[in-house]
Design a protein around this motif. Structure first.
Motif, short mmCIF file in Angstrom:
data_model
loop_
_atom_site.label_atom_id
_atom_site.label_comp_id
_atom_site.label_asym_id
_atom_site.label_seq_id
_atom_site.Cartn_x
_atom_site.Cartn_y
_atom_site.Cartn_z
N ARG A 70 0.78 -1.35 0.02
CA ARG A 70 -0.14 -0.03 -0.10
C ARG A 70 0.66 1.04 0.07
O ARG A 70 1.72 1.51 1.01
N THR A 71 0.64 1.68 -1.14
CA THR A 71 1.78 3.27 -1.16
C THR A 71 0.68 4.27 -1.76
O THR A 71 -0.53 4.13 -2.00
N LYS A 72 1.18 5.51 -1.56
CA LYS A 72 0.23 6.69 -1.93
C LYS A 72 0.17 6.76 -3.47
O LYS A 72 -1.21 6.91 -3.83
N GLU A 105 -2.86 4.07 -4.09
CA GLU A 105 -3.92 4.55 -3.75
C GLU A 105 -4.40 5.71 -4.75
O GLU A 105 -5.70 5.58 -5.20
N GLU A 106 -3.56 6.54 -5.15
CA GLU A 106 -4.34 7.58 -6.00
C GLU A 106 -4.35 6.94 -7.37
O GLU A 106 -5.33 7.51 -8.17
N ARG A 122 -4.04 14.08 -9.39
CA ARG A 122 -3.64 13.19 -8.37
C ARG A 122 -2.24 12.57 -8.60
O ARG A 122 -1.56 12.36 -7.45
N GLN A 135 2.51 13.04 -7.62
CA GLN A 135 2.88 12.06 -6.64
C GLN A 135 3.88 10.97 -7.04
O GLN A 135 4.67 10.63 -6.32
#
Length: 144
Positions: free
Chosen positions: A19-21, A24-25, A47, A51
């Motif tokens: 699970r990384t940003k 998620e984005e 988004r 990132q």
């Protein structure tokens, strides 16, 4: 298979993805999109633009496709489009052979009953299908 962001992230984790940003984005962007998106569209989305870089997005897309969480669409010589595989949200697509644009078909899928019959008669489990129609879109047809 999940159909909201938290369930989708949990599913990714159960498939061995961290699970990384960026993950998620990427998932949030694909969930909110009403159509498949290209790598370029994803990396330029608000988004993801700040990132991560294009290579990171590409690697994430490859991992998600390998795990059966998303589907890669498109003509081989054109840019690939990516769409999430979500339960009870089966989509078939129209693909333009001229410009490569892809759009979902807003009509009942005629293959579902055949799929059920094949599953019953063959004993296959987790059977699914992908249906794509190829032709020339109205915009490209007008330009000829």
């Amino acid at each position: 298979m999940p159909n909201n962001l938290n369930q989708l992230i949990d599913h990714c984790r159960s498939e061995g993805l961290r699970r990384t940003k960026a993950l998620e984005e990427l998932l949030r962007t694909l969930l909110e999109s009403d159509r498949p998106m290209t790598l370029a569209e994803l990396t330029e989305s608000p988004r993801l633009a700040n990132q991560c870089d294009k290579a990171t997005v590409f690697r994430l897309l490859q991992r998600l496709a390998d795990k059966g969480i998303l589907r890669r669409l498109g003509l081989h010589e054109r840019a690939a489009y990516f769409a999430l595989l979500l339960p009870n949200q089966h989509r078939d697509y129209l693909i333009c052979t001229e410009c490569g644009s892809i759009e979902p078909i807003n009509a009942p899928c005629p293959v579902h009953e055949l799929e059920k019959e094949i599953q019953f008669t063959t004993g296959y489990k987790n059977l699914y299908h992908e249906l794509e129609f190829f032709g020339t879109c109205p915009t490209c047809s007008e330009q000829k």
